[in-house]
Design an enzyme around this catalytic site. Structure first.
Site, PDB file in Angstrom:
ATOM      1  CB  CYS A  29      -0.864   0.105   1.400  1.00  0.00           C
ATOM      2  SG  CYS A  29      -0.120  -0.068   2.640  1.00  0.00           S
TER       3      CYS A  29
ATOM      4  NE  ARG B 219      12.566  -1.195   0.905  1.00  0.00           N
ATOM      5  CZ  ARG B 219      13.137   0.012   0.829  1.00  0.00           C
ATOM      6  NH1 ARG B 219      13.266   0.799   1.885  1.00  0.00           N
ATOM      7  NH2 ARG B 219      13.448   0.447  -0.447  1.00  0.00           N
TER       8      ARG B 219
ATOM      9  CB  ALA C 161       4.136  -0.531   2.115  1.00  0.00           C
TER      10      ALA C 161
ATOM     11  CG  HIS D 218       7.038   4.764  -4.410  1.00  0.00           C
ATOM     12  ND1 HIS D 218       6.942   3.778  -5.458  1.00  0.00           N
ATOM     13  CD2 HIS D 218       7.416   4.189  -3.479  1.00  0.00           C
ATOM     14  CE1 HIS D 218       7.448   2.450  -4.900  1.00  0.00           C
ATOM     15  NE2 HIS D 218       7.523   2.602  -3.682  1.00  0.00           N
TER      16      HIS D 218
HETATM   17  S1  SF4 Z   1      12.469   0.626  -4.306  1.00  0.00           S
HETATM   18 FE1  SF4 Z   1      13.665  -1.153  -4.332  1.00  0.00          FE
HETATM   19  S2  SF4 Z   1      12.849  -2.559  -3.066  1.00  0.00           S
HETATM   20 FE2  SF4 Z   1      11.465  -1.023  -3.452  1.00  0.00          FE
HETATM   21  S3  SF4 Z   1      10.216  -1.352  -4.836  1.00  0.00           S
HETATM   22 FE3  SF4 Z   1      11.750  -0.300  -5.752  1.00  0.00          FE
HETATM   23  S4  SF4 Z   1      13.063  -1.668  -6.291  1.00  0.00           S
HETATM   24 FE4  SF4 Z   1      11.784  -2.857  -4.842  1.00  0.00          FE
END
Ligand code: SF4
Ligand code: SF4
Lengths: 512, 478
Positions: free
Chosen positions: B58, B92, B61, B191
């Site tokens: 989600c 992580r 995360a 993100h």
């Molecule tokens: S940041 Fe790295 S660990 Fe996270 S999703 Fe992107 S590739 Fe995978």
């Protein structure tokens, strides 16, 4: 360059090479904007002081490193103990990824569960469509025998009603009318993972029992509670019950699904309580609850149906196992067989052999409330002192009961139960009132590093050691495992502190 | 049957297990790559179907777990009930150096541990008090972030107001992040939201904080490397050796100060495009800092990337790049000499997030291995476009794959290795198929850089050539 094809260095060694340590140093001094080393040291020391402890215990809002997880985790744990059951968690999907990862990291096993993947529109309009489509998808893809529905906090906050949603889904033909879909509301802002276990266990029983009529028979039921050792423990319980010749049903038997073989086939479902057996369990004389805290509602429920409820607190050791077996013997009228009596004698034999190394040793323990009680009772039995006993998800009642257990033993004088505290509180306790050993789950390794108290891993989760869940910690045999686990650490520490040649090695004995 | 026909039939077969409506939706996410096409032929970044066992996470995360969590000198509060923070606690492997609980906080779980009353009456007061408690107990923290869990956005809390007030009172950076798990369709929006929060609460007004910063013409920032198992370190060392100065790491082993200094960079180097392209584009617009995607998996891509990076600078750096390549290539060659014969022609199926479904392809190819299937947990179309440069014709492509699909695909394609996450690992190992976790490097790593490539090669060899896999069938069973 330290890396080479002949001897491949991994992270543990690679980054200690000078080219890296120099790089770290220059990153730190040129770019990080950190505090001077001397200041860091000063604060590090201060965090271990009595003054800091007082400030730490004055916290009212902030929780740091709690030893508890949230309800749906426990709901999944209970659900997968039933034959062919797919846990379905209604709410946002990220949670389910977390639950599955959490179990896989502990058991080193697959963990299957689905989410209804609610997103922003569901937050506005409710998640009914997600339930309707979700059940249909799960049913056709994963061919379960039963789907057990719980909730994430999202669904709880917006107030989705599982009962009516499931009914609607059936009306809309997502799944057959007669298909079993027990459910439980599992809000994460109430209780912890053990509460979720309780709610789901009660949900499943309610589903099967509510409309049925009870006709008492001689069987008994067994409910283990949320348990990281479920694989070893439930198998041990079955072995003991078989030795006693009992007719019993394990409710929520997830010992196989968390221990599937590597033989070329992936088993999404394995073992588990047969659904007919779960139904018929209503007629049992009584139900045995291995962990009082975290099965309260289910225990109330079986009592309301006319069953007797035998309630224990994660029995470990001779006395606790004696009491457990005697209570079961009394309930069922079956005698405790010689074979078990012999096992008892063997456990006591081992305890007698090793008691000198336990006697007077100071321990700190944390974990789920009933687990804490079981381990405490065992340590007291060995003449050790459980100085700090802490359960983040222990309620006030637990605190009182735990304190009473300590107060009742000469070895528990000056020992204290800490209900609702977290591992940052524990850090202060260990720093200001040191003990010889710490018992807890994997997260305890941070305490071991910071304070230096050696950690004995007993609890959930254990991510950084393998296979512990395969061995029981219940019964005389399980108690023996606990004994050995603790004892090994005691001896390892003795060796570690005496192994300097020419300095301390006079105590580095080969016979202990 | 040729591979393309087989893969197409396989997709049809898998879809037939779904109810009709869902089959139609899923069909858009499964495809067989056609050489020459501009993308992989799949739709992406779309809601997961309910009940199918998506592997996605989600927004929380994506923000707390990926972007913000690794900033080591700040305290990241998981705001809401206990679970989310608990499951993501130290799980992580973004390595960092610091004294945990004193001046670094990356492996701690700070939560407001919401109770029923907080849901009913709101959590703002609790948050306010919590921030004071943080300040009392952790005086060396350099700032806070508030990582919202699902309930926050549903109960109408005003974390922005609380953060603003406390930032002023305490005199430190406090960043409210609206990354509630129900936002968006995966980690990906998390993100983006996290990037925006960096923009609004760190970069905005950072000018005053970089006084005294002495620039050089060779200042770069590493963006989108989370230092899993030390990846960013194994990358930084190469950049520094070629003569560049890495002024910031985003965000593995990173600090607030480094983020604030990033507008001073001459070039932003992006590894995980997916999770940090947003902030890089912003810095390009606002500060005129160009950005460049690079790939530090495997010697071929590393050398290409080092040269591409050097091409942005003067001859000194260009020579530096050649020097670095010349220094490390013999080690890489020795690694290949050692492992290639054991890995040659072995097939691999991948299913990962971010950049890895494409970025690691070159490293496998350096070892003579072949990618026969790949897909993204939370990729967008631009990821699938970029993927065409890496994959061959007939490769099986699966977006937001479900557990059911992946199991069936692997069963039929029978790759020699599967690379995916913890939730997939044991499924395939039970089937007797070698597996490596490609999020956490299966507790190994680093895999970036030349130093990391040696580890990568060793790990793939030990997975595939482990003697345990030959024993999955009991000898008395035919
Ligand atoms: S940041 Fe790295 S660990 Fe996270 S999703 Fe992107 S590739 Fe995978
Ligand atoms: S606390 Fe709530 S949002 Fe977080 S993992 Fe648990 S159910 Fe999901």
């Amino acid at each position: 360059m330290s890396q080479s094809a002949e001897k491949v260095l991994d992270h543990m060694n690679l980054f200690r090479a000078p080219e890296y340590t120099e790089m770290f140093e220059s990153k730190k001094t040129c770019f990080e904007g950190g505090h001077p080393d001397i200041k860091v040291q000063e604060i590090a020391d201060w965090t271990k002081s009595m003054e800091y402890r007082e400030k730490n215990f004055a916290r009212e809002a902030l929780v740091i490193n709690p030893a508890k997880a949230c309800q749906p985790l426990g709901a999944i744990f209970a659900s997968v103990g039933f034959e062919g059951t797919l846990p379905f968690v209604h709410g946002s999907q990220g949670c389910v990824s977390y639950f599955r990862s959490h179990f896989s990291r502990h058991f080193k096993e697959p963990s299957s569960a689905v989410s209804s993947s609610m997103t922003e529109d569901a937050a506005v309009f409710g998640g009914l469509n997600n339930m309707v489509d979700g059940l249909a998808n799960s049913h056709s893809l994963y061919k379960p025998k039963m789907i057990a529905v719980s909730t994430t906090c999202m669904a709880e906050v917006i107030g989705d009603d599982l009962d009516s949603f499931i009914k609607t889904a059936k009306q809309k033909g997502s799944i057959p009318e007669e298909f079993d879909v027990p459910f439980a509301h599992t809000p994460s802002f109430v209780g912890s993972h053990i509460t979720g276990y309780d709610n789901m266990m009660k949900g499943v029983l309610t589903h099967f029992w509510e409309k049925a009529k009870r006709k008492e028979n001689k069987k008994i039921n067994f409910v283990g509670g949320f348990d990281g050792y479920t694989v070893g423990n439930l198998r041990e319980i079955k072995r003991m019950f078989d030795l006693m010749g009992l007719d019993y049903t394990i409710l929520g038997d997830n010992s196989d699904v968390f221990d599937t073989p590597t033989d070329g086939e992936f088993r999404m479902y394995d073992g588990g309580t047969k659904l007919e057996d779960a139904k018929a369990a209503l007629n049992a004389k009584g139900t045995v609850f291995m962990q009082q805290y975290g099965t309260e509602k289910t225990a109330e429920y079986v009592k309301s149906k006319g069953q007797e409820a035998l309630v224990f607190n994660h029995p470990v050791g001779v006395t606790a196992t004696d009491e457990f077996l005697m209570a079961i013997s009394k309930l069922t009228g079956k005698e405790i067989p010689d074979a078990l009596e012999k096992e008892r004698g063997r456990l006591l034999d081992a305890m007698a052999d090793s008691q000198a190394y336990f006697h007077g040793k100071r321990f700190a323990i944390y974990g789920d409330p009933s687990l804490c009680m079981g381990l405490t009772a065992f340590l007291l039995e060995m003449g050790a002192e459980p100085v700090h006993v802490l359960a983040t998800n222990g309620n006030k009642d637990w605190g009182v009961a735990m304190q009473a257990l300590l107060d009742a033993s000469p070895f528990g004088q000056g020992c204290k139960a800490w209900a609702g505290k977290d591992l940052w509180h524990m850090r202060s306790l260990l720093a200001t009132e040191p003990v010889d050993f710490l018992i807890g789950n994997t997260y305890g390794k941070f305490l071991e590093r910071d304070i230096g108290t050696p950690l004995i891993r007993i609890g959930f989760p254990v991510f950084d050691r393998h296979h512990h869940h395969r061995s029981p910690v219940w019964g005389y045999q399980g108690s023996l495992n606990v004994l050995v686990k603790i004892l090994d650490k005691i001896f390892d520490e003795m060796d570690k502190s005496t192994n300097v040649a020419g300095k301390t090695d006079y105590s580095y004995d080969i016979i202990r | 049957m040729d591979t393309k026909t087989r893969n197409k039939a396989l997709i049809e077969e898998v879809l037939s297990a779904y109810p009709e409506k869902s089959a139609k939706k899923r069909s858009k996410h499964l495809s067989v790559h056609e050489e020459g096409n501009s993308d992989c032929g799949v739709k992406s970044n779309i809601k997961s179907l309910p009940g199918v066992m998506t592997i996605r996470g989600c927004a929380y995360a994506g923000s707390k777990g990926v972007v913000w969590g690794p900033i080591k000198d700040m305290i990241h509060i998981s705001h809401g009930p206990v679970g989310c923070g608990q499951y993501s606690w130290a799980s992580r492997r973004n390595y960092f150096i610091g004294v945990t609980g004193v001046n670094a906080f990356g492996t701690m779980q700070f939560t407001s541990d919401f109770q029923e009353k907080d849901i009913v009456f709101g959590g703002d007061k609790k948050l306010d008090k919590l921030m004071d408690e943080v300040e009392t107990l952790f005086p060396l923290n350099n700032g806070l972030s508030v990582q919202s869990e699902c309930p926050i956005g549903l109960i109408g809390d005003d974390i922005e107001a609380v953060s603003k007030k406390k930032a002023k009172a305490i005199g430190k950076t406090i960043v409210p992040v609206r990354c509630e798990g129900f936002r968006g369709v995966s980690q990906s929006l998390g993100h983006h939201i996290a990037n925006d929060a960096v923009r609004d609460y760190v970069l905005e007004g950072s000018e005053g904080k970089t006084k005294g910063f002495e620039s050089t013409p060779y200042d770069v920032a590493v963006i989108g490397d989370y230092n899993i198992g030390g990846d960013a370190w194994a990358s930084r060392i190469l950049l520094e050796e070629m003569g560049l100065r890495v002024i910031a790491q985003w965000s593995g082993d990173g600090t607030l100060k480094e983020m604030e200094a990033t507008p001073k960079a001459k070039l932003n180097l992006i590894h995980c495009y997916r999770s940090m392209n947003y902030i890089s584009r912003y810095m390009e617009e606002k500060y005129n800092i160009p950005w460049l995607e690079y790939n530090f998996f495997g010697p071929t891509k590393i050398a290409e990337s080092l040269r591409a990076i050097a091409a942005q600078f003067d001859d000194k750096i260009k020579e530096g790049a050649e020097r670095v390549i010349a220094k490390y290539q013999p080690m890489a060659d020795a690694v290949i000499a050692k492992y290639k014969s054991r890995l040659e022609a072995k097939t691999v199926m991948l299913y990962v997030g971010g950049l890895r479904p494409r970025h690691v392809v070159g490293a496998y190819e350096d070892l003579g291995m072949e990618i026969v299937g790949t897909g993204y947990e939370f990729g967008h179309n631009d990821d699938y476009q970029r993927t065409t440069h890496y994959v061959k014709d007939s490769t099986l492509i699966y977006d937001d794959v479900t557990a059911y699909e992946l199991e069936k695909f692997v069963e039929t394609v029978k790759p020699d290795l599967v690379g995916s996450g913890i939730k997939e690992k044991y499924v395939f190992q039970k089937m007797g198929i070698p597996f490596r976790q490609m999020h956490s490097w299966d507790y190994s790593g680093p895999y970036h850089g030349y130093d990391g490539f040696a580890i990568f090669a060793r790990d793939m060899d030990m997975a595939i050539n482990s003697p345990v896999w030959s024993k999955t069938k009991a000898p008395w069973k035919k």
